[in-house]
Design a protein around this motif. Structure first.
Motif, PDB file in Angstrom:
ATOM      1  N   ASN A  27       1.767   4.156   3.846  1.00 21.94           N
ATOM      2  CA  ASN A  27       3.217   4.015   3.990  1.00 21.94           C
ATOM      3  C   ASN A  27       3.587   3.064   5.129  1.00 21.94           C
ATOM      4  OD1 ASN A  27       4.136   5.986   1.940  1.00 21.94           O
ATOM      5  ND2 ASN A  27       3.060   7.447   3.243  1.00 21.94           N
ATOM      6  N   SER A  71       2.994  -0.409   3.863  1.00 23.91           N
ATOM      7  CA  SER A  71       4.036  -0.857   2.943  1.00 23.91           C
ATOM      8  C   SER A  71       5.278  -1.335   3.681  1.00 23.91           C
ATOM      9  CB  SER A  71       4.410   0.284   1.991  1.00 23.91           C
ATOM     10  OG  SER A  71       5.444  -0.101   1.113  1.00 23.91           O
ATOM     11  N   ASP A 117       4.224   8.738  -1.434  1.00 27.33           N
ATOM     12  CA  ASP A 117       4.628   7.347  -1.293  1.00 27.33           C
ATOM     13  C   ASP A 117       6.113   7.287  -0.932  1.00 27.33           C
ATOM     14  OD1 ASP A 117       4.801   4.644  -1.290  1.00 27.33           O
ATOM     15  OD2 ASP A 117       4.812   4.406  -3.477  1.00 27.33           O
ATOM     16  N   THR A 143       7.625   2.701  -0.270  1.00 27.07           N
ATOM     17  CA  THR A 143       8.322   1.858  -1.242  1.00 27.07           C
ATOM     18  C   THR A 143       9.805   2.173  -1.285  1.00 27.07           C
ATOM     19  OG1 THR A 143       6.282   1.842  -2.548  1.00 27.07           O
ATOM     20  CG2 THR A 143       8.295   1.103  -3.636  1.00 27.07           C
ATOM     21  N   GLU A 144      10.131   3.463  -1.252  1.00 23.42           N
ATOM     22  CA  GLU A 144      11.542   3.867  -1.272  1.00 23.42           C
ATOM     23  C   GLU A 144      12.277   3.410  -0.018  1.00 23.42           C
ATOM     24  OE1 GLU A 144      14.150   8.030  -1.406  1.00 23.42           O
ATOM     25  OE2 GLU A 144      11.959   8.065  -1.585  1.00 23.42           O
ATOM     26  N   ARG A 166      11.433   0.968   1.920  1.00 27.33           N
ATOM     27  CA  ARG A 166      11.498  -0.496   1.952  1.00 27.33           C
ATOM     28  C   ARG A 166      12.671  -1.010   1.115  1.00 27.33           C
ATOM     29  NH1 ARG A 166       6.248  -3.435  -0.115  1.00 27.33           N
ATOM     30  NH2 ARG A 166       7.004  -2.497  -2.042  1.00 27.33           N
ATOM     31  N   ALA A 167      12.913  -0.379  -0.045  1.00 29.14           N
ATOM     32  CA  ALA A 167      14.052  -0.775  -0.884  1.00 29.14           C
ATOM     33  C   ALA A 167      15.377  -0.518  -0.158  1.00 29.14           C
ATOM     34  CB  ALA A 167      14.001  -0.018  -2.209  1.00 29.14           C
TER      35      ALA A 167
END
Length: 467
Positions: free
Chosen positions: A286, A289, A382, A385-386, A388-389
Protein backbone atom coordinates in the motif's frame (compact mmCIF):
# COMPACT_ATOMS: atom_id res chain seq x y z
CA UNK A 1 4.77 -18.39 50.59
CA UNK A 2 6.06 -20.26 47.54
CA UNK A 3 8.61 -18.97 45.02
CA UNK A 4 8.59 -19.74 41.28
CA UNK A 5 12.14 -19.58 39.90
CA UNK A 6 12.80 -20.06 36.16
CA UNK A 7 16.07 -21.58 34.95
CA UNK A 8 17.29 -22.80 31.57
CA UNK A 9 17.03 -26.42 32.82
CA UNK A 10 13.50 -26.20 34.22
CA UNK A 11 11.17 -24.63 36.80
CA UNK A 12 12.06 -24.68 40.48
CA UNK A 13 9.50 -24.09 43.23
CA UNK A 14 10.82 -23.12 46.66
CA UNK A 15 9.05 -22.61 49.96
CA UNK A 16 10.08 -19.73 52.20
CA UNK A 17 10.63 -21.05 55.73
CA UNK A 18 11.00 -17.66 57.43
CA UNK A 19 8.74 -15.08 55.81
CA UNK A 20 9.59 -12.41 58.38
CA UNK A 21 13.10 -12.20 56.97
CA UNK A 22 11.61 -11.22 53.62
CA UNK A 23 10.18 -8.03 55.07
CA UNK A 24 13.69 -6.63 55.52
CA UNK A 25 14.42 -6.46 51.81
CA UNK A 26 17.19 -3.86 52.21
CA UNK A 27 19.37 -6.25 54.21
CA UNK A 28 18.15 -9.49 52.68
CA UNK A 29 21.53 -10.24 51.09
CA UNK A 30 22.96 -10.65 54.60
CA UNK A 31 20.77 -13.75 55.07
CA UNK A 32 22.24 -15.27 51.88
CA UNK A 33 25.92 -14.74 52.57
CA UNK A 34 26.59 -18.51 52.79
CA UNK A 35 24.86 -21.53 51.22
CA UNK A 36 24.03 -22.80 54.74
CA UNK A 37 22.10 -19.61 55.56
CA UNK A 38 20.29 -19.79 52.22
CA UNK A 39 19.28 -23.40 52.94
CA UNK A 40 17.71 -22.34 56.24
CA UNK A 41 15.47 -19.77 54.51
CA UNK A 42 14.46 -21.71 51.37
CA UNK A 43 13.47 -25.29 50.72
CA UNK A 44 13.16 -26.86 47.27
CA UNK A 45 9.70 -28.47 46.89
CA UNK A 46 9.62 -29.40 43.22
CA UNK A 47 11.82 -29.10 40.13
CA UNK A 48 10.22 -29.54 36.69
CA UNK A 49 13.03 -30.41 34.26
CA UNK A 50 12.83 -29.79 30.50
CA UNK A 51 12.93 -32.83 28.23
CA UNK A 52 15.02 -31.34 25.42
CA UNK A 53 16.04 -28.05 23.81
CA UNK A 54 12.76 -27.65 21.91
CA UNK A 55 10.80 -27.93 25.16
CA UNK A 56 13.08 -25.38 26.83
CA UNK A 57 12.84 -22.99 23.87
CA UNK A 58 9.03 -23.16 23.72
CA UNK A 59 8.74 -22.55 27.47
CA UNK A 60 11.28 -19.71 27.41
CA UNK A 61 9.54 -17.94 24.49
CA UNK A 62 6.18 -18.16 26.29
CA UNK A 63 7.72 -16.81 29.50
CA UNK A 64 9.32 -13.87 27.67
CA UNK A 65 5.91 -12.95 26.23
CA UNK A 66 4.31 -13.13 29.70
CA UNK A 67 2.35 -16.30 28.90
CA UNK A 68 2.08 -19.61 30.71
CA UNK A 69 3.37 -22.71 28.91
CA UNK A 70 1.69 -26.11 29.10
CA UNK A 71 4.50 -27.54 31.22
CA UNK A 72 4.24 -24.74 33.76
CA UNK A 73 0.45 -25.02 33.83
CA UNK A 74 0.55 -28.72 34.68
CA UNK A 75 3.15 -28.13 37.36
CA UNK A 76 1.17 -25.33 39.01
CA UNK A 77 -2.09 -27.30 38.90
CA UNK A 78 -0.49 -29.99 41.06
CA UNK A 79 0.79 -27.24 43.32
CA UNK A 80 -2.71 -25.78 43.73
CA UNK A 81 -4.06 -29.19 44.74
CA UNK A 82 -1.35 -29.61 47.40
CA UNK A 83 -0.81 -26.04 48.64
CA UNK A 84 -4.12 -24.28 48.02
CA UNK A 85 -3.68 -21.45 50.52
CA UNK A 86 -0.12 -20.47 49.65
CA UNK A 87 0.86 -17.31 47.79
CA UNK A 88 3.21 -17.54 44.84
CA UNK A 89 6.13 -15.14 44.34
CA UNK A 90 7.03 -14.56 40.67
CA UNK A 91 9.72 -12.43 39.01
CA UNK A 92 7.60 -11.31 36.04
CA UNK A 93 4.44 -9.29 36.72
CA UNK A 94 2.83 -10.26 33.38
CA UNK A 95 3.38 -13.94 34.06
CA UNK A 96 1.94 -13.49 37.54
CA UNK A 97 -1.19 -11.87 36.13
CA UNK A 98 -1.64 -14.75 33.68
CA UNK A 99 -1.27 -17.34 36.46
CA UNK A 100 -3.73 -15.48 38.71
CA UNK A 101 -6.39 -15.22 35.99
CA UNK A 102 -6.19 -18.86 34.86
CA UNK A 103 -5.43 -20.79 38.05
CA UNK A 104 -6.77 -18.46 40.76
CA UNK A 105 -3.42 -18.38 42.56
CA UNK A 106 -2.48 -15.20 44.42
CA UNK A 107 0.79 -14.00 42.87
CA UNK A 108 3.13 -11.50 44.51
CA UNK A 109 5.64 -9.26 42.72
CA UNK A 110 7.42 -6.37 44.44
CA UNK A 111 10.90 -5.07 45.23
CA UNK A 112 11.41 -7.62 48.01
CA UNK A 113 10.64 -10.48 45.59
CA UNK A 114 13.14 -9.09 43.07
CA UNK A 115 15.82 -8.96 45.74
CA UNK A 116 14.94 -12.54 46.75
CA UNK A 117 15.34 -13.71 43.13
CA UNK A 118 18.83 -12.18 42.98
CA UNK A 119 19.78 -13.97 46.17
CA UNK A 120 18.48 -17.30 44.84
CA UNK A 121 20.44 -16.80 41.61
CA UNK A 122 23.59 -16.22 43.66
CA UNK A 123 23.31 -19.62 45.43
CA UNK A 124 21.57 -21.51 42.63
CA UNK A 125 24.14 -24.34 42.51
CA UNK A 126 23.60 -25.20 46.18
CA UNK A 127 19.82 -24.75 46.24
CA UNK A 128 19.16 -26.87 43.12
CA UNK A 129 20.20 -30.38 44.00
CA UNK A 130 21.23 -32.82 41.27
CA UNK A 131 22.08 -30.18 38.64
CA UNK A 132 25.68 -29.38 37.78
CA UNK A 133 26.59 -25.75 37.26
CA UNK A 134 28.47 -26.50 33.97
CA UNK A 135 25.46 -28.24 32.48
CA UNK A 136 23.26 -25.33 33.55
CA UNK A 137 25.62 -22.81 31.90
CA UNK A 138 25.68 -24.82 28.64
CA UNK A 139 21.90 -25.08 28.72
CA UNK A 140 21.59 -21.32 29.30
CA UNK A 141 23.81 -20.58 26.30
CA UNK A 142 21.83 -22.93 24.05
CA UNK A 143 18.48 -21.49 25.12
CA UNK A 144 19.77 -17.93 24.62
CA UNK A 145 20.95 -18.70 21.07
CA UNK A 146 17.77 -20.55 20.20
CA UNK A 147 15.56 -17.79 21.60
CA UNK A 148 17.48 -15.14 19.65
CA UNK A 149 17.03 -17.10 16.41
CA UNK A 150 13.34 -17.58 17.16
CA UNK A 151 12.77 -13.88 17.80
CA UNK A 152 14.76 -12.87 14.72
CA UNK A 153 12.85 -15.28 12.51
CA UNK A 154 9.32 -14.58 13.67
CA UNK A 155 9.49 -10.95 14.80
CA UNK A 156 7.54 -8.63 12.48
CA UNK A 157 10.17 -5.95 13.04
CA UNK A 158 12.73 -7.98 11.10
CA UNK A 159 10.75 -8.39 7.86
CA UNK A 160 11.69 -4.97 6.52
CA UNK A 161 15.41 -5.20 7.36
CA UNK A 162 16.16 -6.35 3.81
CA UNK A 163 14.41 -3.27 2.43
CA UNK A 164 16.36 -0.96 4.75
CA UNK A 165 19.71 -2.48 3.78
CA UNK A 166 18.85 -2.51 0.07
CA UNK A 167 17.84 1.16 -0.10
CA UNK A 168 20.93 2.16 1.92
CA UNK A 169 23.13 0.22 -0.50
CA UNK A 170 21.35 1.83 -3.45
CA UNK A 171 21.96 5.34 -2.11
CA UNK A 172 25.61 4.56 -1.49
CA UNK A 173 25.95 3.16 -5.00
CA UNK A 174 24.50 6.34 -6.50
CA UNK A 175 27.05 8.46 -4.62
CA UNK A 176 29.96 6.23 -5.57
CA UNK A 177 28.91 6.03 -9.23
CA UNK A 178 28.76 9.81 -9.44
CA UNK A 179 32.23 10.08 -7.91
CA UNK A 180 33.69 7.42 -10.22
CA UNK A 181 32.17 8.95 -13.36
CA UNK A 182 33.48 12.38 -12.38
CA UNK A 183 36.92 10.87 -11.80
CA UNK A 184 36.84 9.12 -15.18
CA UNK A 185 35.95 12.37 -16.96
CA UNK A 186 38.72 14.24 -15.15
CA UNK A 187 41.22 11.50 -15.87
CA UNK A 188 40.40 10.93 -19.54
CA UNK A 189 39.79 14.65 -20.05
CA UNK A 190 43.52 15.26 -20.17
CA UNK A 191 43.64 13.15 -23.32
CA UNK A 192 40.31 14.05 -25.00
CA UNK A 193 38.70 17.04 -23.18
CA UNK A 194 36.12 17.77 -25.91
CA UNK A 195 34.37 14.43 -25.46
CA UNK A 196 32.62 15.53 -22.23
CA UNK A 197 30.73 18.31 -24.06
CA UNK A 198 29.92 16.17 -27.09
CA UNK A 199 28.52 13.28 -24.97
CA UNK A 200 26.81 14.61 -21.79
CA UNK A 201 25.32 11.20 -20.86
CA UNK A 202 27.58 9.43 -18.34
CA UNK A 203 26.86 5.87 -19.46
CA UNK A 204 27.51 6.69 -23.12
CA UNK A 205 30.72 8.51 -22.16
CA UNK A 206 32.02 5.49 -20.25
CA UNK A 207 31.16 3.09 -23.07
CA UNK A 208 32.91 5.30 -25.65
CA UNK A 209 36.08 5.44 -23.54
CA UNK A 210 36.08 1.64 -23.15
CA UNK A 211 35.51 1.08 -26.88
CA UNK A 212 37.93 3.74 -28.15
CA UNK A 213 40.91 3.86 -25.78
CA UNK A 214 43.29 6.27 -27.49
CA UNK A 215 41.55 9.08 -29.33
CA UNK A 216 43.48 8.15 -32.49
CA UNK A 217 41.40 4.93 -32.61
CA UNK A 218 38.15 6.87 -32.95
CA UNK A 219 38.31 6.81 -36.78
CA UNK A 220 38.33 3.00 -36.90
CA UNK A 221 35.93 2.43 -33.96
CA UNK A 222 32.23 1.64 -34.53
CA UNK A 223 29.99 3.70 -32.21
CA UNK A 224 26.70 2.76 -33.89
CA UNK A 225 25.44 0.85 -30.82
CA UNK A 226 26.22 3.78 -28.53
CA UNK A 227 25.61 6.98 -30.53
CA UNK A 228 23.57 8.16 -33.48
CA UNK A 229 25.25 8.72 -36.86
CA UNK A 230 25.41 12.48 -36.42
CA UNK A 231 26.94 12.30 -32.93
CA UNK A 232 29.33 9.59 -34.05
CA UNK A 233 30.62 11.78 -36.86
CA UNK A 234 31.09 14.71 -34.45
CA UNK A 235 33.15 12.56 -32.05
CA UNK A 236 35.37 11.24 -34.84
CA UNK A 237 35.90 14.70 -36.29
CA UNK A 238 36.76 16.24 -32.91
CA UNK A 239 39.14 13.38 -32.07
CA UNK A 240 41.34 14.37 -35.01
CA UNK A 241 41.67 18.01 -33.95
CA UNK A 242 41.58 17.56 -30.17
CA UNK A 243 43.80 19.76 -27.97
CA UNK A 244 44.39 16.99 -25.39
CA UNK A 245 47.78 15.72 -24.27
CA UNK A 246 49.37 12.43 -25.23
CA UNK A 247 49.16 9.57 -22.71
CA UNK A 248 50.81 6.15 -22.39
CA UNK A 249 49.36 2.66 -22.67
CA UNK A 250 49.44 2.15 -18.91
CA UNK A 251 47.31 5.25 -18.48
CA UNK A 252 44.73 4.03 -20.98
CA UNK A 253 44.70 0.57 -19.38
CA UNK A 254 43.93 1.97 -15.92
CA UNK A 255 41.33 4.41 -17.26
CA UNK A 256 39.48 1.72 -19.22
CA UNK A 257 39.66 -0.68 -16.24
CA UNK A 258 38.03 1.92 -14.03
CA UNK A 259 35.37 2.60 -16.68
CA UNK A 260 34.63 -1.13 -16.89
CA UNK A 261 34.15 -1.26 -13.11
CA UNK A 262 31.71 1.64 -13.40
CA UNK A 263 29.70 -0.30 -15.99
CA UNK A 264 29.65 -3.35 -13.70
CA UNK A 265 28.41 -1.21 -10.81
CA UNK A 266 25.66 0.24 -13.01
CA UNK A 267 24.51 -3.27 -13.92
CA UNK A 268 24.50 -4.27 -10.26
CA UNK A 269 22.54 -1.11 -9.39
CA UNK A 270 19.89 -2.04 -11.96
CA UNK A 271 19.50 -5.55 -10.51
CA UNK A 272 19.46 -4.17 -6.95
CA UNK A 273 16.69 -1.73 -7.87
CA UNK A 274 14.60 -4.59 -9.28
CA UNK A 275 15.17 -6.55 -6.07
CA UNK A 276 14.10 -3.53 -3.99
CA UNK A 277 10.92 -3.12 -6.05
CA UNK A 278 9.97 -6.76 -5.51
CA UNK A 279 10.68 -6.58 -1.78
CA UNK A 280 8.66 -3.38 -1.35
CA UNK A 281 5.68 -4.91 -3.15
CA UNK A 282 5.85 -7.89 -0.76
CA UNK A 283 6.53 -5.95 2.46
CA UNK A 284 4.55 -2.70 2.00
CA UNK A 285 2.28 -2.86 -1.07
CA UNK A 286 0.00 0.00 0.00
CA UNK A 287 2.88 2.39 0.71
CA UNK A 288 4.41 1.46 -2.64
CA UNK A 289 1.14 2.19 -4.41
CA UNK A 290 0.98 5.70 -2.89
CA UNK A 291 4.56 7.04 -2.84
CA UNK A 292 6.56 4.57 -4.95
CA UNK A 293 9.27 2.07 -4.15
CA UNK A 294 12.21 4.38 -3.44
CA UNK A 295 10.35 6.95 -1.35
CA UNK A 296 8.55 4.23 0.60
CA UNK A 297 11.81 2.40 1.29
CA UNK A 298 13.49 5.62 2.42
CA UNK A 299 10.59 6.40 4.76
CA UNK A 300 10.86 2.92 6.32
CA UNK A 301 14.64 3.24 6.60
CA UNK A 302 14.43 6.70 8.19
CA UNK A 303 11.80 5.57 10.71
CA UNK A 304 13.87 2.48 11.61
CA UNK A 305 11.27 -0.15 10.70
CA UNK A 306 7.81 -0.52 9.23
CA UNK A 307 6.36 -0.83 12.74
CA UNK A 308 7.93 2.47 13.79
CA UNK A 309 6.62 4.17 10.66
CA UNK A 310 3.12 2.82 11.35
CA UNK A 311 3.22 4.34 14.85
CA UNK A 312 3.85 7.84 13.49
CA UNK A 313 1.00 10.29 12.76
CA UNK A 314 0.57 11.86 9.35
CA UNK A 315 2.16 15.15 10.46
CA UNK A 316 5.36 13.32 11.39
CA UNK A 317 5.40 11.29 8.17
CA UNK A 318 5.08 14.57 6.26
CA UNK A 319 8.36 16.02 7.61
CA UNK A 320 10.42 12.83 7.98
CA UNK A 321 13.87 13.69 6.69
CA UNK A 322 13.56 17.43 7.42
CA UNK A 323 14.22 17.33 11.17
CA UNK A 324 17.12 19.79 11.03
CA UNK A 325 15.07 22.34 9.11
CA UNK A 326 12.16 21.84 11.51
CA UNK A 327 14.14 22.49 14.69
CA UNK A 328 16.02 25.36 13.06
CA UNK A 329 12.70 26.97 12.12
CA UNK A 330 11.28 26.43 15.61
CA UNK A 331 14.35 27.95 17.17
CA UNK A 332 14.31 30.99 14.88
CA UNK A 333 10.49 31.21 14.95
CA UNK A 334 10.23 30.93 11.19
CA UNK A 335 7.84 28.92 9.03
CA UNK A 336 8.30 25.18 9.53
CA UNK A 337 9.04 22.93 6.52
CA UNK A 338 6.09 21.48 4.63
CA UNK A 339 7.71 18.25 3.44
CA UNK A 340 10.73 16.03 3.88
CA UNK A 341 11.43 12.76 2.07
CA UNK A 342 7.84 12.72 0.81
CA UNK A 343 8.73 15.62 -1.53
CA UNK A 344 10.24 13.11 -3.99
CA UNK A 345 6.88 11.37 -4.41
CA UNK A 346 5.09 11.94 -7.69
CA UNK A 347 2.03 13.68 -6.27
CA UNK A 348 4.11 16.25 -4.36
CA UNK A 349 7.10 16.90 -6.60
CA UNK A 350 5.06 17.29 -9.80
CA UNK A 351 2.31 19.46 -8.32
CA UNK A 352 2.35 23.26 -8.63
CA UNK A 353 4.14 25.22 -5.88
CA UNK A 354 0.87 26.83 -4.77
CA UNK A 355 -0.68 23.54 -3.65
CA UNK A 356 2.49 21.58 -2.85
CA UNK A 357 2.03 21.94 0.91
CA UNK A 358 -1.57 20.71 0.76
CA UNK A 359 -0.55 17.83 -1.50
CA UNK A 360 2.18 16.73 0.92
CA UNK A 361 -0.22 16.91 3.89
CA UNK A 362 -2.87 14.82 2.12
CA UNK A 363 -0.33 12.28 0.87
CA UNK A 364 1.27 11.97 4.33
CA UNK A 365 -2.12 11.25 5.93
CA UNK A 366 -2.87 8.51 3.40
CA UNK A 367 0.66 7.09 3.75
CA UNK A 368 0.28 6.85 7.55
CA UNK A 369 -2.92 4.83 7.13
CA UNK A 370 -1.28 2.61 4.49
CA UNK A 371 1.70 1.96 6.79
CA UNK A 372 -0.61 0.77 9.58
CA UNK A 373 -2.41 -1.60 7.24
CA UNK A 374 0.90 -2.97 5.90
CA UNK A 375 2.38 -3.38 9.38
CA UNK A 376 -0.56 -4.71 11.37
CA UNK A 377 -3.01 -6.03 8.77
CA UNK A 378 -3.36 -9.79 8.99
CA UNK A 379 -4.83 -10.07 5.49
CA UNK A 380 -3.78 -8.52 2.18
CA UNK A 381 -5.92 -5.37 2.20
CA UNK A 382 -5.56 -3.08 -0.80
CA UNK A 383 -6.31 0.47 0.34
CA UNK A 384 -3.51 2.10 -1.65
CA UNK A 385 -5.42 2.07 -4.94
CA UNK A 386 -8.53 3.58 -3.38
CA UNK A 387 -6.60 6.29 -1.57
CA UNK A 388 -4.59 7.08 -4.68
CA UNK A 389 -7.80 7.66 -6.68
CA UNK A 390 -9.15 9.99 -3.96
CA UNK A 391 -5.86 11.84 -3.81
CA UNK A 392 -5.75 12.35 -7.57
CA UNK A 393 -9.32 13.65 -7.55
CA UNK A 394 -8.63 16.11 -4.71
CA UNK A 395 -5.43 17.36 -6.33
CA UNK A 396 -7.28 17.86 -9.59
CA UNK A 397 -9.84 20.06 -7.83
CA UNK A 398 -7.04 22.05 -6.21
CA UNK A 399 -5.23 22.51 -9.53
CA UNK A 400 -8.38 23.85 -11.17
CA UNK A 401 -9.07 26.22 -8.22
CA UNK A 402 -12.43 24.62 -7.48
CA UNK A 403 -13.92 24.78 -4.01
CA UNK A 404 -16.31 22.15 -2.76
CA UNK A 405 -19.55 23.28 -1.08
CA UNK A 406 -19.82 22.29 2.56
CA UNK A 407 -23.39 21.29 3.33
CA UNK A 408 -25.12 22.60 6.43
CA UNK A 409 -23.24 25.87 6.78
CA UNK A 410 -25.07 28.87 8.18
CA UNK A 411 -24.27 31.18 5.30
CA UNK A 412 -25.86 28.90 2.71
CA UNK A 413 -28.93 28.24 4.90
CA UNK A 414 -30.01 31.78 5.75
CA UNK A 415 -31.83 33.82 3.15
CA UNK A 416 -32.74 37.12 4.87
CA UNK A 417 -33.20 40.36 2.94
CA UNK A 418 -30.58 42.99 3.41
CA UNK A 419 -31.72 46.09 5.30
CA UNK A 420 -31.48 49.29 3.26
CA UNK A 421 -32.15 52.81 4.54
CA UNK A 422 -34.72 54.37 2.20
CA UNK A 423 -34.98 58.10 2.94
CA UNK A 424 -37.11 60.87 1.34
CA UNK A 425 -35.81 64.25 0.31
CA UNK A 426 -38.31 67.12 -0.31
CA UNK A 427 -37.67 69.95 -2.73
CA UNK A 428 -38.62 73.57 -1.89
CA UNK A 429 -41.17 75.30 -4.08
CA UNK A 430 -39.64 77.58 -6.58
CA UNK A 431 -39.82 78.61 -10.13
CA UNK A 432 -40.58 75.59 -12.20
CA UNK A 433 -40.80 73.31 -9.19
CA UNK A 434 -43.76 71.03 -8.78
CA UNK A 435 -45.89 70.78 -5.65
CA UNK A 436 -45.26 67.06 -5.25
CA UNK A 437 -42.47 65.57 -3.07
CA UNK A 438 -40.10 63.16 -4.80
CA UNK A 439 -38.65 60.16 -2.96
CA UNK A 440 -34.96 59.90 -3.59
CA UNK A 441 -32.20 57.34 -2.79
CA UNK A 442 -28.54 58.05 -2.68
CA UNK A 443 -26.67 61.34 -3.01
CA UNK A 444 -28.52 64.48 -4.18
CA UNK A 445 -27.59 65.77 -7.60
CA UNK A 446 -27.59 69.53 -8.15
CA UNK A 447 -28.88 70.95 -11.39
CA UNK A 448 -26.42 73.86 -11.70
CA UNK A 449 -23.28 75.37 -10.21
CA UNK A 450 -25.36 78.06 -8.50
CA UNK A 451 -27.37 75.53 -6.49
CA UNK A 452 -24.17 73.76 -5.49
CA UNK A 453 -22.53 76.98 -4.25
CA UNK A 454 -25.68 77.96 -2.30
CA UNK A 455 -25.74 74.54 -0.63
CA UNK A 456 -22.10 74.86 0.41
CA UNK A 457 -22.72 78.38 1.77
CA UNK A 458 -25.72 77.23 3.79
CA UNK A 459 -23.71 74.33 5.22
CA UNK A 460 -20.89 76.68 6.30
CA UNK A 461 -23.29 79.12 8.04
CA UNK A 462 -24.97 76.27 9.96
CA UNK A 463 -21.61 75.00 11.14
CA UNK A 464 -20.55 78.53 12.24
CA UNK A 465 -23.72 79.08 14.28
CA UNK A 466 -23.33 75.75 16.03
CA UNK A 467 -19.81 76.66 17.11
Amino acid sequence: MLVLFETSAGFAIFKILKEKKLQKSENLYEEFQTPEKAGKLLKLIHFEKFKDMEDALATASATVQGKMSKKLKKCLKRLVAEEAQEELAVADAKLGGCISSKLNITCVNNSAIQELMRCIRMHMDSLLEGIKIKELAAMSLGVAHGLSRYKFKFSPDKIDKMVIEAVATLDELDKELNNYVMRCKEWYGWHFPELAKLVPDNTQYIKIVVAMGFRENAVNTDFSEILSEEDEQKVKTMAEISMGTEIMEDDVFNITSMCQEVLNLQEYRTSLFEYLKNRMVAVAPNITSLVGQLVGARLISHAGSLINLAKQPGSTVQILGAEKALFRALKARHDTPKYGLIYHAQYVGQSSPAIRGKASRMLAAKTALAARVDAFGEEDIDIGTEHRAKLERNLKYLEQNRTKRISGTGKSQRRYEKYENKGKVFQNRGAGASDSSLPFRGKRKFQSQGEMSQAKKFKFEVKKESN
